[in-house]
Scaffold this motif. Structure first.
Motif, short mmCIF file in Angstrom:
data_model
loop_
_atom_site.label_atom_id
_atom_site.label_comp_id
_atom_site.label_asym_id
_atom_site.label_seq_id
_atom_site.Cartn_x
_atom_site.Cartn_y
_atom_site.Cartn_z
N ARG A 1 0.91 6.51 -1.50
CA ARG A 1 1.14 7.67 -0.64
C ARG A 1 2.52 8.26 -0.92
O ARG A 1 2.68 9.46 -1.06
N LEU A 2 3.49 7.39 -1.01
CA LEU A 2 4.86 7.84 -1.24
C LEU A 2 4.95 8.61 -2.56
O LEU A 2 5.51 9.70 -2.62
N ARG B 1 5.77 10.71 7.86
CA ARG B 1 5.00 9.47 8.03
C ARG B 1 3.51 9.80 8.14
O ARG B 1 3.14 10.95 8.41
N GLU C 1 0.82 -1.21 0.00
CA GLU C 1 0.00 0.00 0.00
C GLU C 1 0.85 1.26 0.00
O GLU C 1 0.36 2.35 -0.21
N ALA C 2 2.15 1.11 0.29
CA ALA C 2 2.97 2.29 0.48
C ALA C 2 3.16 3.14 -0.77
O ALA C 2 3.17 4.36 -0.68
N LEU D 1 -0.81 9.31 13.23
CA LEU D 1 -1.52 8.30 14.02
C LEU D 1 -2.90 8.82 14.39
O LEU D 1 -3.13 10.04 14.40
N PRO D 2 -3.82 7.93 14.72
CA PRO D 2 -5.18 8.39 15.05
C PRO D 2 -5.22 9.43 16.16
O PRO D 2 -5.99 10.39 16.10
N ASN D 3 -4.37 9.26 17.18
CA ASN D 3 -4.40 10.24 18.27
C ASN D 3 -3.84 11.59 17.81
O ASN D 3 -4.25 12.64 18.29
N ASP E 1 10.22 10.61 10.44
CA ASP E 1 9.53 10.12 11.64
C ASP E 1 8.66 11.22 12.22
O ASP E 1 8.28 11.19 13.38
#
Lengths: 299, 541
Positions: free
Chosen positions: B18-19, B96, B14-15, B99-101, B47
């Motif tokens: 997006r990349l 990257r 899947e990368a 994250l959901p949070n 990161d």
């Protein structure tokens, strides 16, 4: 999700050359290529060095890191993960010298980590395998600890449970987690280093238990970690365990956590009929754990 | 454009999408910045979910092990216009996926200052009071560190060649710069501006000055005329001026509209020297910090700006008092046209009523004084018990104070009386069902929610800060000091509840203030006129 997947296997060994060779056989058969297989030798006195050197002629990805003295499993994993990180591993697969991964064990951990992140957007801080004993039953000592909402993403076709702790037997750790949380505590020497480390990693997000990834743990018997099983022969290990967990509980939960732990240890020893002579030694280790505050080293 | 690829990533299935999308954005940005050069990209896996850490070397780069570190994804080369083209090397990380949070909340949960945690545990309002006093003392001590003097703009001599507009067959365009595309008043106006510009017939390029997840990017109009360029993520600040110059010339940009976008101010010398035909509009909202914040920056750049659009009279006064500037400062209220025709509903609250519904609507950041809000609610609950009134309420908002507020409300036993709602809930319905809107604040321009409250028959009670006095009557304003604000809140609510004349006066004053504001030109009126004018200008063909 990381686009880079180069993986290093870290195996810590001490005087178990025959089993170690079987582990290297299993790693050679892996369905995904391993950038490096790092054998961390805790100053073995058997023929480990000779055999690994010979094997490295056939498997160019083997790297041999011989430590000047035996610093225990904890020290070995500390050094191994540190070296793998320094060498640029994006994933570090960590295991014992007597655990044989199925050919697709590491590939399935990698795939599960990537797919979990793709599907759910969370980054698991580690992925661990189902560890079986030689007869195919669950290996008691390698049972991961689930978090309260362990089935949150568990589906019939993808049975990944959320866990916050597992043993250093077939666990895949991403580079970011090592960068963020540091290395295992070398000073623990043995026992509870894996539980402490994975719980530390899971502060970011829990790890995942991937039952489709299997390893066989070739231990002499299939026993869990229970203070009721202490014998004169195994006492030294339990003392490390008691000291290390006390130190961890003191750090994370304060004195109340230590008291709860001490009470649990007492109950297990009482139920196991452990002699008072041994019990006092464990209580002594718990007291030592109260003042034992090892440093966490970061990369 | 010809692209030679040497990407060597072990990509997961899947990368690549997006990349490749991110890499394509990067190439577009640098191709415009360096239209003729040979571009040599080195890509890394980042990161960080927001910032690409770009580094530009105008020349060849000698590779060292550091360049091939574990995060190395690969290289790309985009040839220049000819073989002798100069080489530009760009090192850049692809952020990257968040994250959901991180998507849910931009900032980590708030915790009290380390040395005062115990105090906060014992007495939260004492903690707030100390924080307030320290802030005030700091303000008094601090000298005005930044200049309020407008930068001079040399117009140059006619003896030297003047810049000429290049011919363009493209429809006129506007560049709109937002602080960022996250929730906020200035950001709302920026998003509205994009919509109005599209309606006026302009093509719209949007940039954000601060790197973030740009959560509101999804609210941009779904139109082929709107392009969001991720300069915030991929271009160092010092390259913005040259990039914007090239964008202006390449895309026939006739207008630049700045909404608290610091990086765009820095591009103004480039624009004034090389594309002086471009009109610059600057919108400001709120006087903040010790020395003014964005209004001060706007004032400093005033000679480079054609129109200062402000949303309150206080900001007009600010320009007048600090720079004597009157002519190019225009007021455009953040009210929609539709509001003018609204016949205001009667304000619901009555003296002596047996139930009282209060609400808070705002981001749960320190700016809105969330801890003071909980203390006000606690004091109101005590008042309600004495007055035999059933008090209920809703708190709408998200942010780093949410956890601390929830814990504190549980601790005070308020959890059952007040419900917490996410920011995307039905706000008109909540205002319809509320008698009072509480809006303690540390810093405010002119809070839109106060307009909305009046439109829904709800009485706003707010801190006397910024231009809040233009919409909230003096009797409903709270002092800034935390304890005093808590006391005053109860006093005001009590008086509204007991004193019929007082309540009637406040209702009249609210309707009058709202009507006065509604009679003034709106931001839409003011800005659309300029946007329409821009569509009618065109460069020489």
């Amino acid at each position: 999700m990381t686009e880079l997947t180069n993986t290093t296997a870290v195996i810590v060994t001490y005087n178990r050359s025959a089993k170690l060779m079987k582990v290297l056989d299993a790693l050679e058969r892996q369905s995904v290529p391993l950038e490096m297989i790092l054998v961390v030798d805790n100053a073995s006195t058997d023929d480990t060095r000779t055999l690994v050197e010979a094997r490295a002629m056939e498997m160019p990805n083997i790297r041999y890191l011989r430590l000047p003295k035996n610093i225990g499993g904890a020290g070995g994993f500390h050094e191994g993960i540190k070296e793998a990180y320094a060498q640029g591993a994006r994933y570090i697969w960590v295991s014992d010298d007597d655990a044989y991964p199925e050919p697709d064990a590491i590939g399935k951990l990698l795939a599960a980590s990537a797919e979990f992140e793709q599907r759910h957007r969370w980054r698991p801080s580690f992925a661990c395998s189902r560890v079986e004993w030689t007869d195919g039953s669950l290996c008691e000592m390698n049972t991961p600890r689930p978090v309260w909402d362990w089935p949150r993403f568990l589906r019939p076709e993808k049975a990944w449970a959320l866990v916050d702790s597992c043993s250093f037997v077939s666990v895949l750790i991403p580079r970011w987690a090592v960068k963020e949380h540091g290395l295992p505590i070398s000073d623990y020497f043995i026992w509870f280093d894996d539980a402490e480390y994975t719980r530390r990693l899971s502060r970011s997000y829990p790890g995942i238990f991937c039952p489709e990834s299997r390893v066989i743990h070739d231990t002499p018997d299939n026993r869990g970690v229970n203070f009721g099983l202490i014998t004169h022969k195994s006492l030294w290990k339990f003392k490390y365990g008691a000291r290390n967990e006390t130190s961890f509980r003191r750090r994370e939960q304060g004195l109340a956590g230590v008291l709860i732990f001490a009470h649990g240890v007492y109950r297990q020893m009482k139920q196991g009929g452990v002699s008072w002579k041994l019990r006092w030694q464990i209580f002594g280790a718990i007291l030592r754990g109260l003042v034992f505050r090892p440093k966490i080293e970061h990369v | 454009m010809h692209v030679t690829s040497a990407l060597s990533a072990d990509a997961s299935p899947e990368a690549p999408d997006r990349l490749h999308a991110e890499i394509s954005d990067v190439i577009d940005i640098y191709r415009l910045l360096y239209p003729s050069q040979h571009l040599h990209f080195l890509f890394y896996e980042g990161d960080d979910p927001v910032w690409g850490k770009p580094r530009i070397i105008e020349g060849e780069l000698t590779l060292t092990p550091e360049h091939l570190r574990p995060e190395y994804l690969g290289r790309l080369e985009c040839p220049g216009t000819d073989e002798t083209a100069a080489v530009v090397t760009i090192l850049i990380s692809v952020p990257r996926a968040p994250l959901p949070n991180e998507i849910k909340q931009q900032d980590p949960d708030w915790v009290p200052f380390k040395g005062l945690r115990a105090l906060f545990g014992l007495c939260p309002i004492c903690y707030e009071e100390i924080r307030y006093k320290v802030e005030m003392a700091r303000k008094r001590r601090m000298k005005q560190r930044h200049s309020h003097v407008s930068l001079p703009l040399g117009k140059g001599s006619r003896l030297l060649p003047q810049p000429q507009e290049p011919a363009s067959d493209k429809r006129p365009a506007i560049l709109i710069g937002a602080h960022w595309l996250e929730i906020g008043g200035a950001e709302k106006l920026a998003l509205d501006s994009v919509k109005w510009a599209v309606e006026a017939g302009l093509r719209v390029f949007v940039v954000a000055g601060v790197a973030s997840l740009q959560r509101l990017a999804t609210k941009l109009p779904d139109s082929s005329d709107v392009t969001f360029i991720r300069l915030d993520r991929y271009l160092p600040r010092d390259r913005w001026p040259r990039y914007v110059e090239n964008l202006v010339l390449a895309e026939n940009i006739r207008l630049i509209h700045i909404h608290h976008c610091h990086a765009l101010y820095d591009t103004l010398p480039q624009i004034r020297a090389k594309a002086p035909w471009v009109k610059v509009i600057d919108s400001t909202h709120i006087i903040e910090h010790n020395d003014g914040g964005y209004p001060r920056i706007s004032l400093v750049w005033s000679n480079y700006v054609d129109i200062h659009h402000v949303i309150s009279r206080r900001l007009i006064d600010y320009h007048r008092d600090n720079a004597g500037r009157l002519s190019k400062v225009v007021l455009g209220r953040m009210l929609e046209h539709r509001n003018r025709d609204v016949s205001l509903p009667p304000i619901a609250m009555q003296t002596g009523q047996k139930t009282l519904d209060v609400c808070f609507i705002g981001r749960l950041y320190y700016q809105k004084r969330p801890i003071v809000l909980v203390e006000i609610l606690r004091a109101l609950v005590a008042w309600a018990q004495k007055a035999d009134v059933e008090l209920r309420g809703t708190i709408v908002g998200e942010g780093p104070f949410q956890s601390a507020m929830t814990r504190l409300m549980q601790h005070y036993g308020l959890g059952d009386m007040f419900t917490m709602q996410p920011a995307d809930c039905d706000i008109p319905a909540i205002l319809d069902g509320s008698d009072i809107l509480l809006l303690p604040s540390n810093n405010e321009g002119l809070a839109l929610v106060c307009y909305e409250a009046i439109e829904h028959g709800c009485i706003p009670i707010s801190t006397d800060i910024g231009a809040q006095g233009e919409i909230v009557p003096a009797d409903l304003l709270l002092p800034l000091a935390p304890r005093a604000a808590v006391r005053a809140s109860v006093d005001i609510v009590d008086r509204l509840w007991r004193d019929k004349d007082f309540l009637a006066r406040q209702k009249d004053a609210l309707h009058r203030a709202w009507s006065e504001l509604a009679a003034e030109p709106t931001a839409r009126d003011v800005l659309t006129a300029h946007y329409r004018a821009a569509t009618e200008t065109s460069p020489k063909q």
